[in-house]
Design an enzyme around this catalytic site. Structure first.
Site, mmCIF file in Angstrom:
data_model
loop_
_atom_site.group_PDB
_atom_site.id
_atom_site.type_symbol
_atom_site.label_atom_id
_atom_site.label_comp_id
_atom_site.label_asym_id
_atom_site.label_seq_id
_atom_site.Cartn_x
_atom_site.Cartn_y
_atom_site.Cartn_z
ATOM 1 C CD GLU A 176 -2.777 -1.326 5.368
ATOM 2 O OE1 GLU A 176 -2.573 -2.373 6.002
ATOM 3 O OE2 GLU A 176 -2.474 -0.190 5.811
ATOM 4 C CD GLU A 177 -1.522 2.620 7.550
ATOM 5 O OE1 GLU A 177 -2.192 2.167 8.504
ATOM 6 O OE2 GLU A 177 -0.322 2.357 7.375
ATOM 7 C CG HIS A 218 0.714 3.500 12.391
ATOM 8 N ND1 HIS A 218 -0.632 3.236 12.548
ATOM 9 C CD2 HIS A 218 1.101 2.809 11.284
ATOM 10 C CE1 HIS A 218 -1.034 2.419 11.575
ATOM 11 N NE2 HIS A 218 0.007 2.145 10.806
ATOM 12 C CG ASP A 271 2.620 0.753 7.936
ATOM 13 O OD1 ASP A 271 2.367 0.056 6.934
ATOM 14 O OD2 ASP A 271 1.801 0.963 8.847
ATOM 15 C CG HIS A 308 -0.417 0.154 2.531
ATOM 16 N ND1 HIS A 308 -0.238 1.389 3.122
ATOM 17 C CD2 HIS A 308 -0.022 -0.760 3.456
ATOM 18 C CE1 HIS A 308 0.253 1.236 4.338
ATOM 19 N NE2 HIS A 308 0.404 -0.058 4.566
#
Length: 342
Positions: A198-199, A309, A170, A60
């Site tokens: 995606e998140e 994150h 990420d 992603h």
């Protein structure tokens, strides 16, 4: 450097335009076909006329971020998170806002002015603001509007013993693995997907999998790593520097055991270090891909990422390079008839 380009590009969930263009420029000369679906995922096809099982490789593009929701009369910006952002890591962090990449700093009431009761509680996002140096609402509106997104202003840098820090590993590290793999030659039909959103719920991957309809799918991801001092072994998730992590279970997927055992055999045959992802929380695009259409044989390989994150994340470059090696070895095994379909 590829990791620098990818991690420093902006790509909030739903606003992946900049990172998509960066990836497109990297892969267009190595593809038979490149296109974007209606949600914004970038899809790259190679060897579509070749015999053999069609393999989808997926990572992603989007990153956790912040959205401006209000501009106060004094020029300060109120915001809300996009994706899983821990408010405790936000204070005093620099950000870039919108297409102009306006610089700002996340602030709140100074500790000197807080009451004793306020000091006992974490500062909530509702108590924070972004300061861009504007004195009035009108001045701030020249640069920023509600609906603009902010990402962490963190530069890529290689540090310590073969480590790198940046924002958005990420999943820009997974995107980098895909880009490096696209540049190699294989004799099976391959589709590479750089997915969106995606998140905020794995939204881009399902439509991609339905459209592509692959026989096999491999998801590349940055995953949780908490191997620091005082962390119990069972709570570490992964250990940085011990190799790519193979998923067994997470919040949206239980690994296909046939696929997992095949990946173990591939890694061991190639002398590639690996580890298991030892926590069940979190998830990735495999959660949507493996249930598309009538079900797709799917696995996931992740690069351990400390402080995931957060404004500054950390990876091992050895893990990154070994993940590239593992993906190539896996595709070579499929070329040779491994991972046979039922």
């Amino acid at each position: 450097m590829l990791l620098k380009k990818l991690t420093e590009a902006m790509g909030p969930s739903g606003f992946e335009d900049e990172i998509r263009q960066v990836i497109y420029e990297e892969v267009r000369d190595y593809a038979d076909r490149v296109y974007t679906d209606s949600l914004g995922s970038l899809i790259v096809e190679k060897n579509g006329s070749q015999p053999g099982p069609k393999v989808l490789l997926c990572a992603h593009m989007d990153e956790v971020s912040l959205m401006i929701v209000q501009i106060e009369e004094n020029g300060l910006l109120r915001f809300r998170p996009i994706g899983g952002v821990d408010s405790r890591v936000l204070l005093a962090k620099p950000v870039r806002i919108g297409k102009r990449k306006m610089f700002g700093v996340i602030g709140s009431k100074p500790i000197h002015l807080q009451s004793s009761a306020e000091r006992e509680k974490p500062v909530s996002i509702e108590q924070m603001f972004i300061d861009i140096g504007a004195k009035t609402k009108e001045e701030a509106e020249k640069w920023v509007q509600p609906g603009d997104c902010a990402v962490f202003a963190t530069d890529y840098q290689e540090i310590g013993q073969r480590c790198a820090k940046s924002k958005s590993f990420d999943d820009r590290v997974g995107c980098a693995v895909l880009v490096e793999t696209i540049k190699k030659s294989f004799d099976i039909p391959l589709v590479f997907a750089f997915t969106v959103q995606e998140e905020i719920g794995l939204r881009g991957a399902g439509p991609v999998a339905y459209r592509v309809n692959p026989d096999i799918a491999l998801i590349l991801e940055g995953t949780v790593c908490f191997d620091v001092m005082g962390a119990p072994g069972h709570g570490q998730g992964t250990v940085m520097g011990k190799g790519p992590a193979l998923s067994v279970i997470d919040s949206s997927t239980i690994a296909n055991q046939y696929f997992l055992q095949h990946m173990l055999q591939v890694a061991e045959a190639a002398g590639i270090p690996y580890q298991f992802r030892r926590v069940s929380g979190g998830g990735n695009d495999a959660g949507r891909v493996h249930i598309a259409r009538g079900g797709i044989l799917t696995g996931a390989v992740s690069v351990p990422t400390r402080y995931i994150h957060a404004p500054a994340q950390l990876i091992s470059l050895d893990d990154y390079e070994n993940t590239i090696r593992l993906v190539e070895a896996f595709l070579r095994s499929v070329e040779k008839g491994g991972l046979r379909l039922a």
